[in-house]
Write an enzyme that holds these catalytic residues in place. Sequence first.
Site, PDB file in Angstrom:
ATOM      1  N   GLY A  60     -82.765  78.303  46.297  1.00  0.00           N
ATOM      2  CA  GLY A  60     -82.102  78.312  45.006  1.00  0.00           C
ATOM      3  C   GLY A  60     -82.221  76.863  44.587  1.00  0.00           C
ATOM      4  N   CYS A  91     -85.220  78.147  52.991  1.00  0.00           N
ATOM      5  CA  CYS A  91     -85.002  76.699  51.957  1.00  0.00           C
ATOM      6  C   CYS A  91     -83.543  76.557  51.836  1.00  0.00           C
ATOM      7  CB  CYS A  91     -85.478  77.282  50.364  1.00  0.00           C
ATOM      8  SG  CYS A  91     -85.903  75.477  49.716  1.00  0.00           S
ATOM      9  N   TYR A  92     -82.867  76.843  50.616  1.00  0.00           N
ATOM     10  CA  TYR A  92     -81.558  76.573  50.244  1.00  0.00           C
ATOM     11  C   TYR A  92     -80.563  77.435  51.465  1.00  0.00           C
ATOM     12  CZ  TYR A  92     -76.806  76.812  47.887  1.00  0.00           C
ATOM     13  OH  TYR A  92     -75.595  76.828  47.392  1.00  0.00           O
ATOM     14  N   HIS A 180     -91.238  78.635  52.129  1.00  0.00           N
ATOM     15  CA  HIS A 180     -91.102  79.790  51.490  1.00  0.00           C
ATOM     16  C   HIS A 180     -92.279  80.702  51.897  1.00  0.00           C
ATOM     17  CE1 HIS A 180     -88.337  79.205  48.298  1.00  0.00           C
ATOM     18  NE2 HIS A 180     -88.792  77.868  48.386  1.00  0.00           N
ATOM     19  N   GLU A 182     -92.692  83.885  51.673  1.00  0.00           N
ATOM     20  CA  GLU A 182     -92.746  84.975  50.762  1.00  0.00           C
ATOM     21  C   GLU A 182     -93.870  84.772  49.773  1.00  0.00           C
ATOM     22  OE1 GLU A 182     -89.410  82.804  48.626  1.00  0.00           O
ATOM     23  OE2 GLU A 182     -90.383  83.143  50.470  1.00  0.00           O
ATOM     24  N   ASP A 239     -93.666 103.148  32.334  1.00  0.00           N
ATOM     25  CA  ASP A 239     -92.228 103.047  32.960  1.00  0.00           C
ATOM     26  C   ASP A 239     -91.520 104.518  32.379  1.00  0.00           C
ATOM     27  OD1 ASP A 239     -92.755 100.731  34.090  1.00  0.00           O
ATOM     28  OD2 ASP A 239     -91.724  99.739  32.457  1.00  0.00           O
ATOM     29  N   LYS A 389     -93.055  97.351  39.136  1.00  0.00           N
ATOM     30  CA  LYS A 389     -94.117  98.112  38.093  1.00  0.00           C
ATOM     31  C   LYS A 389     -95.158  98.888  39.009  1.00  0.00           C
ATOM     32  CE  LYS A 389     -94.650  97.723  34.232  1.00  0.00           C
ATOM     33  NZ  LYS A 389     -94.291  98.534  32.919  1.00  0.00           N
TER      34      LYS A 389
END
Length: 533
Positions: A60, A91-92, A180, A182, A239, A389
């Site tokens: 964050g 991280c945060y 990170h 990810e 969608d 998506k």
Amino acid sequence: MEEEASRHNVVLVMDFGSQYTHLITRRVRQLGVCSFCLSAGASLDAIAKLTPSIVILSGGPHSVHEPGAPTVPDGFFDYVREKKVLVLGICYGLQLIVKELGGVVRPADSQEYGSTEIRASLGSKLYGDDPAMMTQAVWMSHGDEAVTLPPGFNVVAKSVQGTITAIENTELGIFGLQYHPEVTHTPKGIQTLRRILFDIGGVVDDWKLQDLLEEQIELIKSAVGPDEHAICALSGGVDSSVAATLVHKALGDRLHCVFVDNGLLRYKEQERVMETFKRELHLPVVCVDASTDFLSRLRGVTDPEQKRKIIGAQFISVFDKFASHLEEELGKTATFLVQGTLYPDVIESCPPPGSGKGHSHTIKSHHNVGGLPEVMKLKLLEPLKWLFKDEVRKLGKLLGVPESFLKRHPFPGPGLAVRILGEVTESHLEMLRQADEIFVNSIKEAGLYDEIWQAFAVLIPVKTVGVQGDRRTHAYPVILRAITSEDGMTADTYEFKNKFVKDVTGKICNTVRGVNRVAYDFTSKPPATVEWE
């Protein structure tokens, strides 16, 4: 969300406002594990209802020392200790763990942003004994750093600059990464996540779209009573088409589809979409032309959020009228409105810090989320709202939705209104439709359509000077945008060959009256969004 979670191992991501939070959820799902995201302001009761096996505290933009900085709810660490829930701070999230459990976090002497090399300890729980994991490049983005760890924690990796980059307390089952894992810029990050999920956390990869499909059909049947009817707002995009097909499978002829021409559609969109619905999806669809109402309400409006909310409210008005007509015709009341809301819609419509509702910034209000009026006659049915998506496209394939639909580029619910900066006028719409048609057709003719996630034109309502036909002109510029992406939450610019862009520029300037300049948007997301408004 609770119904879905009850059927699976759940990895819960607590969102502290990082631009990468959604990516954590995506990566976990890609590994076959059910994952959801909750705002950092969520209560302990909301967390417990999902019975998570693992909780990930995201990164964050805040400092843990800021007044009002987001934190975990009271009793969180007692809860995870009692329930034996594994916790990973990123991280945060790492800094929050250190601060809350009695360690020390301070502003770093030299902030670390970008790619950094780290060195791990051999034999740690986080990295094991794999020599390939001992030295690796990772993506850093932090201004604070942990300098003293809470009791029971060990440092298991440091950056080459000496910053603590990974910590663990194996007795409590609490781990932390200052980087990170990810993002793709941490090449071995997915291996670390896999180790945390399966080797340490012991979760099962039971998140399968086929199971999700069957579960959603049952959930729809249980939500909609046996005599109740539903309306589906079809846009012609992926969608809403997948949502309609899914609900139709559950409700049959109790689903009534409506396509609204709001006057903000692309070139010949109404004719093309209605023909495709009839020829390929075989869904009963009624077309309602409400373009006059939409455009009259948008007259003089320039603020993008106001545009979205006007359009959202007007859509609901159209659906309410359609429901009244159905009641007269069938003698039955339509009680549900089906929409193709996706997880990115929900994430990007979350409220800003200080609102008391969460710590992520609102990027935009979607007409099917943030743009809805507070009072609605119809109840919402959003069977795709926890999916990204690419997951929707895979689900559509399982449902037998034709490839021609699944491969269509996304088109925003508010239509061209968010691709015209400033006031939406008939002349602006006509210019944009023509430029957009030239651009997209050129992409198709070049065989590039399937390589690109989304491509479109934007009209800038500021006139520029040009020369056309030996005359000075004062006309509008058009911006072209084409991106590659997995889910629309992050995106990279598609790099055309120079000749392609020059050819398209020539076609637009020579064909579209009122346009004398074309530019190409090279900005990724972040820092930009996909759409311009």
